[in-house]
Design a protein around this motif. Structure first.
Motif, PDB file in Angstrom:
ATOM      1  N   TYR B 119       0.837  -1.197   0.000  1.00  8.47           N
ATOM      2  CA  TYR B 119       0.000   0.000   0.000  1.00  8.47           C
ATOM      3  C   TYR B 119       0.873   1.248   0.000  1.00  8.47           C
ATOM      4  CZ  TYR B 119      -3.819  -3.184   1.079  1.00  8.47           C
ATOM      5  OH  TYR B 119      -4.735  -4.197   1.036  1.00  8.47           O
ATOM      6  N   GLU B 141      -5.229  -6.363   2.780  1.00  4.78           N
ATOM      7  CA  GLU B 141      -4.454  -7.555   2.436  1.00  4.78           C
ATOM      8  C   GLU B 141      -3.178  -7.543   3.269  1.00  4.78           C
ATOM      9  OE1 GLU B 141      -6.168  -9.548   0.581  1.00  4.78           O
ATOM     10  OE2 GLU B 141      -7.633  -7.924   0.463  1.00  4.78           O
TER      11      GLU B 141
ATOM     12  N   ASP C  76      -8.604   4.196 -11.413  1.00  5.03           N
ATOM     13  CA  ASP C  76      -8.068   3.670 -10.154  1.00  5.03           C
ATOM     14  C   ASP C  76      -9.216   3.302  -9.214  1.00  5.03           C
ATOM     15  OD1 ASP C  76      -8.945   6.167  -9.547  1.00  5.03           O
ATOM     16  OD2 ASP C  76      -7.060   6.895  -8.683  1.00  5.03           O
ATOM     17  N   THR C 222      -1.766 -14.397 -13.638  1.00  3.60           N
ATOM     18  CA  THR C 222      -1.627 -13.538 -14.816  1.00  3.60           C
ATOM     19  C   THR C 222      -0.533 -14.094 -15.731  1.00  3.60           C
ATOM     20  OG1 THR C 222       0.009 -12.035 -13.880  1.00  3.60           O
ATOM     21  CG2 THR C 222      -2.314 -11.496 -13.482  1.00  3.60           C
ATOM     22  N   ARG C 309       4.252  -2.769 -16.985  1.00  5.89           N
ATOM     23  CA  ARG C 309       4.024  -4.026 -16.264  1.00  5.89           C
ATOM     24  C   ARG C 309       2.709  -4.001 -15.494  1.00  5.89           C
ATOM     25  NH1 ARG C 309       4.872  -8.765 -17.467  1.00  5.89           N
ATOM     26  NH2 ARG C 309       6.860  -8.047 -18.319  1.00  5.89           N
ATOM     27  N   LYS C 310       2.379  -2.850 -14.972  1.00  3.66           N
ATOM     28  CA  LYS C 310       1.143  -2.747 -14.208  1.00  3.66           C
ATOM     29  C   LYS C 310      -0.069  -2.952 -15.135  1.00  3.66           C
ATOM     30  CE  LYS C 310      -1.097   0.440 -10.978  1.00  3.66           C
ATOM     31  NZ  LYS C 310      -1.008   1.776 -10.364  1.00  3.66           N
ATOM     32  N   ILE C 679      -3.591 -10.451  -6.353  1.00  4.26           N
ATOM     33  CA  ILE C 679      -4.264 -10.082  -5.111  1.00  4.26           C
ATOM     34  C   ILE C 679      -4.939  -8.723  -5.267  1.00  4.26           C
ATOM     35  CG2 ILE C 679      -3.988  -9.724  -2.621  1.00  4.26           C
ATOM     36  CD1 ILE C 679      -1.457 -11.495  -2.825  1.00  4.26           C
ATOM     37  N   LEU C 680      -6.267  -8.720  -5.102  1.00  4.92           N
ATOM     38  CA  LEU C 680      -7.024  -7.479  -5.153  1.00  4.92           C
ATOM     39  C   LEU C 680      -7.296  -7.025  -3.720  1.00  4.92           C
ATOM     40  CD1 LEU C 680      -9.727  -8.416  -7.837  1.00  4.92           C
ATOM     41  CD2 LEU C 680      -7.559  -7.216  -8.206  1.00  4.92           C
ATOM     42  N   ASP C 681      -7.069  -5.762  -3.484  1.00  5.09           N
ATOM     43  CA  ASP C 681      -7.393  -5.229  -2.167  1.00  5.09           C
ATOM     44  C   ASP C 681      -8.897  -5.321  -1.959  1.00  5.09           C
ATOM     45  OD1 ASP C 681      -7.112  -3.761   0.294  1.00  5.09           O
ATOM     46  OD2 ASP C 681      -7.996  -2.072  -0.792  1.00  5.09           O
ATOM     47  N   ARG C 682      -9.292  -5.986  -0.894  1.00  2.00           N
ATOM     48  CA  ARG C 682     -10.730  -6.261  -0.723  1.00  2.00           C
ATOM     49  C   ARG C 682     -11.561  -5.008  -0.526  1.00  2.00           C
ATOM     50  NH1 ARG C 682     -10.130 -10.495   3.582  1.00  2.00           N
ATOM     51  NH2 ARG C 682      -8.092 -10.586   2.611  1.00  2.00           N
ATOM     52  N   ASN C 683     -10.924  -3.940  -0.082  1.00  2.00           N
ATOM     53  CA  ASN C 683     -11.700  -2.730   0.203  1.00  2.00           C
ATOM     54  C   ASN C 683     -11.789  -1.764  -0.968  1.00  2.00           C
ATOM     55  OD1 ASN C 683     -12.237  -3.430   2.971  1.00  2.00           O
ATOM     56  ND2 ASN C 683     -10.053  -3.120   3.283  1.00  2.00           N
ATOM     57  N   THR C 684     -10.776  -1.778  -1.833  1.00  2.00           N
ATOM     58  CA  THR C 684     -10.771  -0.810  -2.934  1.00  2.00           C
ATOM     59  C   THR C 684     -10.852  -1.460  -4.309  1.00  2.00           C
ATOM     60  OG1 THR C 684      -8.371  -0.865  -3.078  1.00  2.00           O
ATOM     61  CG2 THR C 684      -9.328   0.786  -1.610  1.00  2.00           C
ATOM     62  N   ILE C 686      -8.387  -2.607  -5.899  1.00  2.54           N
ATOM     63  CA  ILE C 686      -7.150  -2.329  -6.639  1.00  2.54           C
ATOM     64  C   ILE C 686      -6.162  -3.471  -6.406  1.00  2.54           C
ATOM     65  CG2 ILE C 686      -5.173  -0.749  -6.768  1.00  2.54           C
ATOM     66  CD1 ILE C 686      -7.136   1.507  -5.939  1.00  2.54           C
ATOM     67  N   VAL C 688      -2.931  -5.184  -5.535  1.00  2.33           N
ATOM     68  CA  VAL C 688      -1.830  -4.692  -4.702  1.00  2.33           C
ATOM     69  C   VAL C 688      -0.461  -5.195  -5.164  1.00  2.33           C
ATOM     70  CG1 VAL C 688      -3.176  -4.244  -2.619  1.00  2.33           C
ATOM     71  CG2 VAL C 688      -2.228  -6.542  -3.009  1.00  2.33           C
ATOM     72  N   TYR C 695       4.115 -10.047  -7.274  1.00  2.00           N
ATOM     73  CA  TYR C 695       3.490 -11.117  -8.046  1.00  2.00           C
ATOM     74  C   TYR C 695       4.627 -12.091  -8.290  1.00  2.00           C
ATOM     75  CZ  TYR C 695       0.821 -13.894 -11.221  1.00  2.00           C
ATOM     76  OH  TYR C 695       0.161 -14.963 -11.774  1.00  2.00           O
TER      77      TYR C 695
END
Lengths: 209, 329, 768
Positions: B119, B141, C76, C222, C309-310, C679-684, C686, C688, C695
């Motif tokens: 983050y 996470e 975003d 991915t 890369r992102k 891994i996706l941030d569970r709150n946003t 996005i 991570v 990765y």
């Protein structure tokens, strides 16, 4: 117990400092920032020579790549990978992640493998840079390149330049590398095609000569 | 995209000190700095390159072990005196990042690098450590985050492999300020989030970390170092431990220091356990007892409770190793 | 006109002769008795020098005068609506040539974090990036879902308000499904067999003597090719478009661009000289290709748009995750009676999460029932990924099979053997693999090894299919200097197809592979296969051999006329042509070529259907892998020590490059089994870890000893008899590792990736 203090900055006997003055950052940019903040700061620091700083807009410098001298304008923020690829047209060096994680951009600086994407080009002034284009001599492939081909140590080939540069550093440092040494020293190079086992073979064979 | 900056190449630390102005940064190897610059987490008007300063690049073993802040991680890994007198330090150095990064990254940079929390490292998250309002990790996470020191609005783990070992060795830092050369104990160097939320350590802006010293009496003691990574090629540790200590002639633990890495925002000392071990007979049973009672004060987050189990194993194995016993776990 | 040929087919030690009928202008297929100089041998890559010296030019390296650099602005936030976009400030920046929205008309609905909003083309990459920061937009955000579980809940936020049509690419398996329904975020289920009644099936299953049911989960992976997706597009003033693309389908890129812009196919040329990996994600032009073309058209300059890369992680493909509930019913003796799979998976905003390939196609069974559904979530779209659906399916099926064997007290390999009796290839593979691996030395009681470090063995099957398309056109030329070239539009994605083409022509003409010039990777070179479905080699090689054969016939005719003989009297030894009546009279290849009328011989041949009118051709590609792992029960770290892989792929072409592909499949499989996870941030919402640092991809120290056994399996179904291997090798690896982990520690890990935290949790659960 004794002092272990080698001179890390020596380039074939020339100290980096002299080299820098002699061949490195030229005073081309001097006029541009003679009167600027940079100079004020330098003077305050007791540095008289403008070659001790590089302005935002960069300056002309000499890079020593694959035993050749390149005169090139470099801005401080430019990475070595950028300069090699964009300004010197040496596109054999790839970038895969831009963060030093994949090793595709590996070049040797004074025989040490580094991520050129995480290395400022200005810091390479006065050092010997070897890229994939400088591994073969004239028309003769380096034994490592031959072994990569013979052992099929490549698939799509995008990681191959970086993989070869790291391998070259291995055999330069260790004439008889074992499996563990090879793996450890290749652990900064990712190959998504998964060609590692054959790279190990190629390195072992190349080391044997 | 990196914002443009001026670049200075001082030859001496005093010059570097003078060159430092309002929005400057020092750079040694530059690995951490470039990463932050590329992600647009930071930007500077000028960058002062310390890597041309020869006086920062030395390993001195004359009296104590003194390592210049500009010494590359690889050089520490390869140093024979360090391998001999302080194997944990060379082992830790040799397992940091990749060979490429070890060639460039320095001791000083390793100790002072910013958090590696995903983050913090992403421009997409305005997190508390970057001056934002929330720590995204605490409810997000947090598999790779801290189990200690995470209750004050930030849950990163100290990313320095060198710090784990050097904290166990009770190293001192020599820091050049405009006024003096000051010495700070590494054990006092890092801030917990409760102390400071946006700053990790006591190296103030413009000051230069010169060197790290390990006193002679802390060398030549028994060393245990272990770093656990999910992936063996280039990965951040999920757990790290360094134990320095001895066994006296009665077969009891003596002067043991235990430090965990990847556990907290600072190298995490297990002071309670150190005390319990002092004078304790070094048997697997007693070691087991100490390990069983440890970590009750940990505060694992939703996804990192596994670290407690992992650290228990490492603590047990480490103490067995110091005691010369075979580990059953 | 057809001719009859007698060919030997089957495995090398068990050949039988059959009579086949083939077209007059094709050579007798290579069969089990053919003695060949290059085919089936270890031949080094023809482009090895280019790739090891840095000379190889990838799309990433293309730089043409005046070229602009383009970049995407991405969202975003994972869900919402953009109602207004202001591009004017960006457009005014010095050095900016064009700024275009990603979608022509507003509103633009955002369905995942990372979705493209607009693109900028500027003089430098730096200016382009600065310009992106000047783009502003008005938007609202809305609720989103990030997991299958959340997406299937009642009243879950909807990813789509409309029905989604499946996007198909060459890498996908058959997806012609008219009957699939979409309700909420669920698209499906697709039921197999279509007429099966679920309740009746469940009755049948319930009545089986032994039943195993469990749930298995796999993660999103991915593709992470080393060269990111991208193109350089040069839109000419004459509306002819030249595209350098990092693609595994030159023709699909051409078609996409021509279709989108309503251009003639003949006016779009796609070039892929070298490309840095695709693994299924690089078919078609993609939005990046379309945008680059728009920008080039708008500016009149060549435009380079390579993803970073992102962007690569976020927007151009991944392997869907899966949640599979799998049941097996057997007799007491271990005969499989019933197989049932309920599969949910998410390809984010894309489709293609089915996992049923393995369960349908590996084992003998009486009855089967499959329900599989795509579930939409607010995440980047899936794309075909090396054996779509199969590693997921195999992970569940092959662990369930293992669990059943354990329940029955039967050796897992024996259990597989008795349930695949109809497949003699598999039966042979089990024997070869078990012997090479040392299966008999395995720990008989799972988890019984003393001490914290435990070692275990596991096995798993894979299945893939013999897929080819028709109509590919290969050209072979021989000029008056005796120079030979082979020409086709196919791209080499790293498998080494160019080398194989040279080998085939060399074999047919008695030359050496490095004497053959290979021209590929260009749509001007004649229709070639996309590299998907492991069909490149099977698709193009027969056409190439047939063309080389035609060229050879022309050379023989020419030699005959020089020698003053009829063609049937001319014999060919290597590349020399001799008078059959007097072999002292002979002509070299060059001597004959020198007499070519005009400039050259140029012949083409087409990929036709495999020869018909014969017994059924085996259409599965089978494989079995054995894994040897060590688990540190104190730390949860799994180390793969060794993999033995046995695969068939028809007639092997180049054994050297084939081995590399198998190694690669296995290593990707290990990486999938132990490390990789989006891994996706569970709150946003996005991601991570959109990098190569967090990765996690297997590196040099994570690779075990790999031994491969490649079975030669000749079917002589066409002139080369080649099948594919790119995909099969990655299918069973994660399952074999999971089974080995069970064998080591006695606990099942039914969820990927198998990371230390999961191992430690599973061990703790067990000790309770």
């Amino acid at each position: 117990m004794k002092k272990d203090k080698p001179d890390p900055n020596s380039v074939k006997g020339i100290s980096r400092r002299n080299f820098l003055k002699g061949f490195g950052i030229t005073t081309v940019g001097a006029a541009v920032f003679e009167s600027g903040q940079a100079t004020k700061n330098l003077k305050a620091a007791g540095l008289l020579n403008v070659s001790d700083s590089i302005p935002i807009e960069g300056a002309k410098m000499i890079l020593y790549v694959n035993s050749k001298e390149y005169s090139v304008h470099i801005k401080p923020k430019e990475t070595l990978a950028e300069v090699l690829r964009e300004k010197l047209e040496l596109t054999g060096t790839k970038t895969g992640c831009e963060r030093g994680s994949c090793g595709a951009c590996t070049v040797l600086i004074d025989d040490n493998p580094v991520n050129s994407c995480m290395f400022l080009a200005v810091d390479a002034v006065g050092k010997q840079i070897t890229t994939i284009e400088g591994v073969a001599s004239d028309e003769n492939l380096h034994i490592l390149q031959n072994e990569f081909i013979e052992n099929d140590a490549l698939q799509c080939g995008f990681c191959t330049p970086g993989m070869i540069m790291s391998s070259l550093a291995i055999i330069k440092k260790n004439p008889a590398p074992d499996d563990e040494y090879i793996r450890k020293n290749l652990s900064g190079n990712l190959c998504r095609c998964g060609t590692y086992p054959k790279v190990f073979q190629a390195v072992i064979k190349a080391a044997k000569g | 995209m990196i914002k443009d900056f001026e670049y200075y190449l001082p030859k001496a630390t005093e010059q570097a000190l003078t060159l430092f102005s309002k929005n400057s940064a020092y750079k040694a190897g530059g690995i951490d700095l470039l990463d932050l610059l590329k992600e647009n987490i930071v930007s500077y008007d000028s960058i002062i390159n310390l890597s041309g300063i020869d006086s920062l690049d030395f390993i001195d073993t004359e009296i104590d072990l003194k390592i210049g802040a500009g010494v590359s991680i690889q050089k520490i890994a390869d140093s024979q005196p360090i391998q001999k007198y302080c194997p944990a330090l060379s082992e830790s150095a040799s397992e940091i990042a990749t060979p490429h990064i070890r060639n460039i990254a320095t001791l000083g940079g390793n100790l002072c690098q910013k958090p590696r929390c995903w983050y913090f490292r992403s421009k997409d998250f305005d997190c508390s450590r970057k001056g934002g309002k929330v720590c995204f990790a605490i409810d997000g996470e947090n598999k790779y985050h801290s189990i200690y020191g995470n209750q004050d609005g930030c849950a990163f783990v100290n990313p320095s492999g060198m710090a784990t070992v050097l904290t166990a060795l009770n190293a001192r830092l020599q820091i050049l300020t405009k006024k003096e050369i000051k010495t700070i104990n590494l054990r006092d160097f890092y801030y917990l989030p409760a102390e400071k939320l946006t700053c990790e350590h006591k190296l103030n802006d413009g000051e230069i970390l010169l060197s790290v010293t390990v006193e002679k009496e802390n060398l030549l003691r028994k060393n245990y170092y272990c770093k656990i990574k999910e992936k063996q090629s280039s990965d951040w540790p999920i757990a790290e431990i360094c134990i320095i200590g001895g066994i006296n002639s009665l077969g009891n633990f003596e002067n043991v220091s235990i430090v965990l890495g990847s556990a907290a925002p600072i190298p995490w000392r297990m002071i309670k356990e150190e005390k319990k071990l002092e004078g304790l007979q070094a048997t697997t049973k007693y070691i087991g007892n100490v390990v069983e009672s440890s970590f009750s004060d940990a505060n694992p987050l939703r996804d990192n409770a596994y670290k407690v189990k992992l650290f228990r194993t490492l603590l047990y194995r480490g103490l067995c190793s110091i005691a010369g016993l075979e580990s059953e776990r | 006109m057809n001719k009859k040929e007698k060919v030997s087919v089957g495995l090398p030690d068990n050949l039988r002769e059959i009579i086949i009928e083939i077209p007059e202008d094709e050579p007798k297929p290579w069969d089990g008795k053919s003695e060949l100089n290059y085919i089936g041998k270890r031949v080094k890559r023809i482009d090895g020098i280019d790739k090891t010296t840095g000379k190889a030019k990838y799309t990433f390296d293309v730089k043409i005068p005046g070229m602009l650099y383009a970049k995407f602005l991405r969202s975003d936030f994972p869900a919402g609506t953009i109602s207004e976009i202001d591009l004017s400030k960006a457009q005014k920046l010095k050095g900016v040539y064009s700024v275009l929205p990603a979608q022509d008309d507003l509103p633009l609905i955002i369905r995942y974090a990372g979705q493209e909003i607009a693109a900028v083309a500027a003089e430098t990459a730096e200016i382009a990036e600065t310009a992106l920061q000047q783009i502003t937009f008005k938007h609202t955000t809305s609720d989103f879902v990030l997991s299958v579980e959340d997406a299937i809940r009642e009243n879950a936020p909807l990813v789509y308000q409309t029905t989604v049509k499946e996007k198909t690419t060459e890498g996908d398996l058959d997806s012609s499904e008219s009957s699939v329904v979409q309700e909420g975020n669920i698209r499906g289920p697709k039921i197999f067999p279509e007429d099966e009644n679920a309740e009746k099936f469940d009755d049948y299953l319930r009545n089986c003597e032994v039943i195993h049911t469990a749930e298995y989960r796999t993660q999103v992976q991915t593709h992470s090719a080393m060269e990111t997706h991208g193109v350089v597009v040069e839109w000419g003033s004459d509306d002819k478009v030249k595209v350098w693309a990092s693609t595994q389908g030159t023709f699909s890129v051409r078609n996409d661009i021509a279709d989108y812009f309503k251009l003639k196919y003949n006016d779009v040329r796609v070039i892929t000289e070298f490309m840095g990996g695709g693994f299924g994600a690089k078919f078609g032009a993609g939005l990046y290709g379309i945008m680059a073309a728009k920008l080039s058209r708008a500016t009149g300059k060549p435009v380079r748009l390579m993803l970073d890369r992102k962007g690569e992680h976020l927007s151009v493909g991944n392997r869907p995750d899966s949640l599979q509930k799998l049941s097996i019913g057997t007799t007491k003796e271990g005969k499989i009676k019933a197989l049932k799979l309920i599969s949910l998976g998410t390809g984010g905003v894309g489709t293609g999460a089915g996992t049923s390939g393995p369960i349908k196609n590996i084992y003998d069974y009486e009855k089967i029932y499959v329900e599989e559904s795509d579930v939409f979530i607010n995440a980047g779209p899936a794309a075909a990924f090396r054996a779509p659906g199969h590693p997921q399916g195999a992970f569940a099926l092959e662990q369930a099979i293992d669990e059943m064997a354990h329940k029955l007290g039967i050796d897992p390999l024996e259990f597989r053997r008795i349930n695949t009796t109809g497949n003699y290839i598999r039966q042979t593979q089990y024997v070869l693999g078990a012997e090479k691996f040392g299966w008999d030395k395995r720990n008989q009681v799972p988890g019984s090894i003393k001490g914290p470090i435990k070692r275990g063995f596991g096995v798993a099957n894979s299945v893939w299919y013999y897929i080819y398309n028709k109509g590919f056109v290969a050209t072979v030329t021989i000029n008056r200097r005796g120079e030979v070239q082979v020409i086709n539009g196919v791209q080499d994605i790293g498998g080494g197809i160019g080398t194989v083409l040279a080998m085939i022509v060399a074999e047919e003409l008695g030359l050496e592979p490095d004497q053959i010039t290979v021209k590929i990777g260009d749509t001007d070179n004649g229709f070639g296969p996309a590299s998907g479905g492991s069909q490149t080699t099977a698709g193009i090689t027969p056409a190439v051999r047939n063309a080389a054969y035609k060229a050879k016939i022309r050379m023989i005719e020419l030699a005959a006329s020089i020698l003053g003989k009829t063609t049937d009297k001319v014999t060919m030894e290597g590349s020399r042509f001799s008078d059959g009546d007097d072999i002292s009279k002979s002509l070299s290849f060059q001597q004959v070529a020198a007499k070519i009328p005009g400039d050259e011989i140029r012949v083409t041949a087409e990929r036709r259907s495999d020869n018909l009118g014969r017994e059924e051709i085996k259409t599965t590609i089978d494989g079995v892998q054995f894994a040897d792992v060590t688990v540190d029960t104190g730390t949860g770290v799994v180390k793969v020590n060794r993999i033995v892989a046995v695969h068939d792929c028809g007639r092997p072409m180049d054994r050297l490059t084939l081995e590399s592909q198998i190694n690669g499949g296995i290593i990707q499989g290990i990486s999938y089994a132990l490390y990789e996870n989006r891994i996706l941030d569970r709150n946003t919402g996005i991601m991570v870890n959109p990098n190569l640092e967090m990765y996690k991809i297997a590196g040099a120290r994570d690779v075990p000893q790999i031994e491969t056994i490649i079975m030669d399996f000749n079917q002589a179904m066409n002139s080369t008899g080649a099948m594919g291997i790119g995909e099969p090798a990655t299918i069973p690896t994660s399952a074999a590792i999971a089974n080995a982990v069970f064998n080591a520690i006695g606990v099942r890990l039914r969820s990927l990736p198998i990371t230390p935290d999961k191992i430690l949790a599973a061990l703790e659960e067990q000790s309770k």
